[in-house]
Design an enzyme around this catalytic site. Structure first.
Site, PDB file in Angstrom:
ATOM      1  N   SER A 137      34.058  41.260  38.418  1.00 20.17           N
ATOM      2  CA  SER A 137      34.889  42.455  38.460  1.00 20.17           C
ATOM      3  C   SER A 137      36.202  42.214  37.713  1.00 20.17           C
ATOM      4  O   SER A 137      36.191  41.925  36.520  1.00 20.17           O
ATOM      5  CB  SER A 137      35.107  42.877  39.921  1.00 20.17           C
ATOM      6  N   ASP A 192      26.461  50.914  38.060  1.00 18.72           N
ATOM      7  CA  ASP A 192      27.807  50.370  38.233  1.00 18.72           C
ATOM      8  C   ASP A 192      28.652  50.815  37.038  1.00 18.72           C
ATOM      9  O   ASP A 192      28.644  50.186  35.980  1.00 18.72           O
ATOM     10  CB  ASP A 192      27.769  48.848  38.337  1.00 18.72           C
ATOM     11  N   HIS A 205      28.555  48.218  42.986  1.00 16.70           N
ATOM     12  CA  HIS A 205      29.501  47.240  42.433  1.00 16.70           C
ATOM     13  C   HIS A 205      29.679  46.039  43.363  1.00 16.70           C
ATOM     14  O   HIS A 205      30.162  44.992  42.929  1.00 16.70           O
ATOM     15  CB  HIS A 205      30.859  47.907  42.182  1.00 16.70           C
TER      16      HIS A 205
END
Length: 293
Positions: A137, A192, A205
């Site tokens: 991320s 995502d 996610h």
């Protein structure tokens, strides 16, 4: 054996790291030996110095410690299962990954980028070590920015990189700029949308632990490829864990210490949905196959 100059370079760089991470103090005492990841942080490069394999990881937004509590510790343990616990030095990137810091130019805060560059630069002074890195991320964005800004001689020493839920996939054209696409694996779940240039977060996610076996197999293969070009010296591996030929064949990763955690014999690894047009299967890498620009 490391040269005296390499040892001093590593020492100086690690001192810089200590000075730059005021928000997260390193442990005050050394552990007697390396171990499986316990908790959410790892400082094995700082504590133990050069090892045959050095793994640098950047956690996701608001995850605890410097490894987080999802994919970071599991990838570390997977590499240690393949190559031996004492042969892998895992180090997390110390940075405050707030929600707001996703909005910095490039998707990551400058202090985190700087810290990851210091760690990779320190690792690169180890003459016989192979380096791999990963990020999740916001940590994936940090990995992009850190690696693209390194000198070519340091980038060339990084054997492989994996990113999960990569917020810079679209912006950087499905690659890490200035880095070999054959050594890069970008994993994005179907749906995502952070991989398509937005910062809207949906449940998929947070569903990347299932890709840990894929990431470990990819990094293990890249380490073996690097070893073929520049072999580890005899005696590099820990007592009782002498290196023997390892095999990484998509659904298996075998070598020192047995199969990688989560990788079972005969299990077909799923193919992640990569947010790249024409991406190849992760067992062969991702991208066009071109070398770094």
């Amino acid at each position: 054996m490391r040269s005296t100059s390499s040892t001093w370079e590593l020492t100086l760089l690690l001192l810089l790291i200590l000075c730059s991470t005021a928000g997260s103090a390193l442990p005050t005492s050394l552990k007697p030996r390396q171990a499986w990841v316990v908790g959410y942080s790892a400082y094995e490069l700082s504590n133990f110095g050069c090892k045959p394999i050095i793994f640098i990881f950047a956690k996701a937004t608001i995850e605890p410690g410097n490894l987080g509590n999802t994919v970071g510790p599991l990838v570390s343990d997977g590499l240690k299962s393949v190559f031996g616990v004492r042969n892998v030095a895992t180090q997390g990137v110390d940075y405050w990954g707030f929600i707001q810091t996703n909005f910095y130019p490039g998707g990551a805060p400058p202090w985190g980028i700087y810290d990851m560059q210091l760690l990779l630069s320190a690792a690169a002074t180890c003459p016989d070590s192979k380096i791999v890195a990963a990020g999740y991320s916001q940590g994936a964005a940090l990995t992009h920015r850190a690696i693209e800004g390194l000198g070519a001689e340091i980038r060339d020493k990084i054997a492989g990189v994996v990113t999960f839920g990569d917020t810079q996939t679209f912006q950087d054209g499905g690659r890490i700029r200035n880095y070999d696409t054959n050594r890069t694996l970008i994993i994005c779940n179907a749906g995502d949308v952070v991989c398509t240039g937005t910062l809207y977060v949906f449940p998929m996610h947070f569903d990347y632990v299932k890709w840990v076996p894929t990431a470990v197999a990819f990094l293990a293969q890249k380490l073996l490829d690097a070893n073929r070009d520049h072999p580890w010296p005899n005696g590099s591996f820990g007592e009782g864990e002498a290196m023997r030929p390892a095999r990484v064949l998509g659904s298996e990763a075998e070598g020192v210490g047995g199969s990688a955690q989560g990788i079972k014999r005969g299990r077909i690894l799923p193919t992640p949905s990569i947010a790249l047009p024409g991406a190849r299967s992760p067992r062969h890498g991702v991208g066009s196959g071109d070398d770094a620009d």
